[in-house]
Write a protein that holds these residues in place. Structure first.
Motif, short mmCIF file in Angstrom:
data_model
loop_
_atom_site.label_atom_id
_atom_site.label_comp_id
_atom_site.label_asym_id
_atom_site.label_seq_id
_atom_site.Cartn_x
_atom_site.Cartn_y
_atom_site.Cartn_z
N VAL A 179 1.18 -1.04 -0.24
CA VAL A 179 0.01 -0.23 0.34
C VAL A 179 1.23 1.09 -0.18
O VAL A 179 1.96 1.60 1.04
N ALA A 210 2.29 3.47 -3.57
CA ALA A 210 2.89 3.23 -4.96
C ALA A 210 4.44 4.05 -5.26
O ALA A 210 4.47 4.81 -5.87
N SER A 211 4.70 4.30 -4.02
CA SER A 211 5.35 5.43 -4.62
C SER A 211 7.59 4.36 -3.73
O SER A 211 6.94 3.61 -3.95
N ASP A 265 -2.59 5.83 -3.92
CA ASP A 265 -3.38 6.70 -4.40
C ASP A 265 -3.59 8.09 -5.66
O ASP A 265 -4.78 8.61 -5.99
N ALA A 292 4.39 9.88 3.76
CA ALA A 292 3.42 10.93 4.84
C ALA A 292 3.18 12.49 3.36
O ALA A 292 3.55 12.35 1.87
N LEU A 300 4.26 21.64 -0.53
CA LEU A 300 5.45 20.45 -1.87
C LEU A 300 5.73 19.34 -1.85
O LEU A 300 5.88 19.04 -0.68
N GLU A 303 15.42 24.70 -0.06
CA GLU A 303 15.76 24.19 -1.23
C GLU A 303 14.95 24.47 -2.48
O GLU A 303 15.41 25.76 -3.19
N TRP A 305 -5.70 5.84 7.32
CA TRP A 305 -6.41 4.73 7.29
C TRP A 305 -5.71 3.65 8.47
O TRP A 305 -6.79 2.14 8.06
N GLY A 332 9.41 3.00 4.73
CA GLY A 332 9.53 4.47 4.37
C GLY A 332 9.24 5.61 5.58
O GLY A 332 9.32 5.38 6.48
N GLU A 359 12.52 10.25 7.43
CA GLU A 359 12.33 10.69 6.79
C GLU A 359 12.78 10.90 5.49
O GLU A 359 13.16 12.16 4.98
N ALA A 403 14.43 5.08 2.68
CA ALA A 403 12.74 4.74 1.82
C ALA A 403 13.57 3.71 0.53
O ALA A 403 12.65 2.85 0.36
N TYR A 462 20.83 8.55 6.04
CA TYR A 462 22.07 9.52 5.13
C TYR A 462 20.70 10.60 4.39
O TYR A 462 19.47 9.79 3.72
N TRP A 503 21.20 13.47 1.33
CA TRP A 503 21.96 15.33 1.01
C TRP A 503 20.23 16.55 0.55
O TRP A 503 19.29 16.41 0.37
#
Ligand SMILES: Cc1cc2nc3c(=O)[nH]c(=O)nc-3n(C[C@H](O)[C@H](O)[C@H](O)COP(=O)(O)OP(=O)(O)OC[C@H]3O[C@@H](n4cnc5c(N)ncnc54)[C@H](O)[C@@H]3O)c2cc1C
Ligand code: FES
Lengths: 404, 118
Positions: free
Chosen positions: A7, A9-10, A34, A107, A124, A154, A248, A277, A294, A299, A329, A331
């Motif tokens: 669940v 899909a990244s 989603d 997230a 973003l 950034e 969920w 992840g 994060e 991930a 780690y 960057w």
């Protein structure tokens, strides 16, 4: 095990699916996401993609020839995990039965209450967010970024390269302070200022203001700071962190705190269910507590660990081959420099520059607690940084974690 | 054939970046072999000469893609495309590189920049 449902899909979900196949799992595999998009890479969204140097096609995470022999259900959100049936219920009424479930729901960006009614206020996190922000920046002169974490800093830097007037507002004493500490955060503040970003630290935002328009939602026109100052803006970005996607899971029996609570191999409190992840808080033996990491590299790398334990079954939990997770780690590219960081920094760590110099804005700094190196920061010195990063990872493997 | 550096200035385990366009990375492995590949990772803008050399493999210093120095193939993602390999000649204690004439697999942002500069 006949069917595994992933669940989310990244990055973490795709990495888990790859790990399952790499490790010999040949049963059914269902990926549920989603977003309507195939897995794409998020880091460029605040950097090259926002700057127009990368296209949407460049963001694809899968290779052209890759075939995971999986069923993809995209554009459908998981709404519940039914522990009895071992089924994932989807928003469109469908249900996916599975023997094992990988939770990889990542997230979502935190928003600033009260700003939802204004047009021109952005967060973003997704490709759709990035498209909208890119379009809005194209016609704008002044940008205010609220929050100088990685993504905020950034975006500020990228917007400067696009020619905007940029103000970066941060309540802490320096940018990135939570991750790299206030002392090194001050170095980043210098980089930002050197690039022409107006950096306002130690002040929060009291209100985001807007002007009514003849049609549509009122348009943002500025920000009022807690010290009373007013900063005009055509566009405002809110970069105040992310919330794990765990809503969920209510009622599923999976324990949730700040993220899905897992053991040191990603197993949740429900057998056959793992989490990886940005949504996952793995137990960190060295810290003696759960920690949600994060970052992109976590991930990518941790799913292989969690999948190995899942495929090995319950026996894995007590196995002696469980390695402590490698130090996190990340960057960040901003102000024309590359920032790299590994480990965990805490206030009070002693920081020494081991190579290069602060004046040149090219250095490696090591954080020590007692005599032990616990973290390393590199600015534009990837080679010595990598050596230190490998050393931290080897140290973590060698010296057993302190008893909890 | 481009002279890269004197052999004795490149000890085993070290790498050297040759500033041609696009740059080339020359590696001297622990086993004493010398290899040359494109220096720019095919994933994003990072220099492989700054990477972590292990056996016949280099790990990118940014996101840890691994490339086989002998073939240029990707051994670990996120990179999807191989780097080019270049022939190495050692003569009179000097390392020379014969650049490949195949097209380079430059990463997205970098490809645009090079074209823009041309
Ligand atoms: C703009 C930006 C820049 C970044 N830059 C860097 C960087 O420079 N360096 C670095 O180390 N890290 C960076 N990161 C962080 C990195 O991208 C994340 O760590 C990584 O994306 C985490 O992957 P994930 O798969 O766990 O979560 P996500 O990428 O968030 O993916 C989770 C997926 O699950 C989906 N989902 C959520 N809930 C449900 C549900 N109920 N049902 C179905 N699907 C659901 C989401 O829509 C999403 O597609 C950046 C992140 C962003 C947003
Ligand atoms: S730049 Fe080399 S792996 Fe990403």
């Amino acid at each position: 095990m006949r069917t595994v449902a992933v669940v989310g899909a990244s990055l973490a979900g795709l990495s888990a699916a790859r790990a399952l196949r790499d490790q010999g799992y040949d049963g059914g595999l269902v990926l549920i996401g989603d977003e309507p998009h195939r897995p794409y890479d998020r880091p460029p969204l605040s950097k090259e993609f926002l700057a127009g140097r990368m296209s949407e096609a460049d963001l694809a995470l899968e290779t052209e020839t890759e075939d995971l022999d999986a069923t993809w259900i995209l554009g459908a959100a998981a709404e519940a995990l039914d522990p009895g049936e071992r089924a994932v219920r989807l928003g469109d009424g469908r249900s996916v039965r599975a023997d094992a479930v990988v939770i990889a729901t990542g997230a979502s960006a935190r928003t600033l209450p009260g700003t939802e009614r204004l047009s021109g206020v952005h967060t973003l996190r997704t490709l759709d967010d990035a498209r909208a922000l890119r379009a809005d920046l194209a016609g704008a002169g002044r940008l205010v970024v609220i929050g100088a974490g990685f993504i905020g800093a950034e975006i500020a830097s990228t917007a400067r390269t696009l020619g905007l007037h940029v103000t970066l507002v941060e309540p802490a004493s320096a940018p990135l302070a939570a991750a790299i500490g206030a002392e090194m955060g001050a170095v980043v503040a210098g980089l930002q200022a050197g690039q022409g970003v107006e950096v306002l630290c130690g002040t929060g935002v009291r209100e985001v203001t807007g002007t009514a328009r003849a049609a549509g939602a009122p348009r943002v026109d500025g920000v009022i700071l807690t010290d009373g100052r007013r900063v005009p803006a055509d566009v405002v970005v809110v970069g105040i962190g992310a919330r794990p996607g765990v809503g969920w899971l209510a009622g599923s029996g999976v324990d949730v705190g700040d993220g899905v609570l897992c053991d040191a191999t990603g197993a949740t409190t429900l057998p056959g269910v793992i989490a990886v992840g940005d949504c996952a808080a793995w137990f960190d033996p060295a810290a003696g507590s759960h920690r949600r990491v994060e970052h992109w590299t976590g991930a990518v790398r941790r799913p292989a660990v969690a999948v190995r334990a899942l495929l090995a079954g319950a026996s894995a939990g007590s196995g002696s081959d469980i390695r402590p997770p490698e130090p996190p780690y990340f960057w960040s590219d901003q102000c024309g420099t590359r920032i790299q960081f590994a480990g965990h920094a805490r206030p009070g760590d002693e920081i020494t520059v081991e190579e290069g110099s602060l004046a040149d804005r090219s250095f490696v700094a090591v954080y020590r607690r007692g005599d032990r190196p616990v973290a390393v920061l590199g600015i534009d010195l990837p080679r010595p940084f990598t050596r230190w990063r490998k050393r931290l990872a080897a140290d973590a493997l060698r010296s057993p974690a302190p008893a909890a | 054939m481009i002279p890269a550096c004197p052999l004795r200035s490149l000890p085993r385990g070290e790498a050297f970046r040759l500033d041609v366009e696009p740059p080339i990375a020359v590696f001297h492995t622990e086993d004493g072999e010398i290899y040359a590949i494109d220096d720019t990772c095919t994933h994003q803008d990072a220099s492989l000469a700054d990477g972590w050399l292990e056996g016949c493999e280099v790990e990118c210093p940014l996101h840890a893609s691994k490339f086989d120095l002998r073939t240029g193939q990707v051994d670990a993602p996120p990179a999807k495309l191989p780097v080019r390999t270049h022939r190495v000649v050692v003569e009179d204690d000097t390392i020379f590189v014969v650049p490949s004439d195949a097209p380079a697999n430059l990463p997205p942002g970098v490809a645009v920049r090079c074209q823009g500069a041309a």
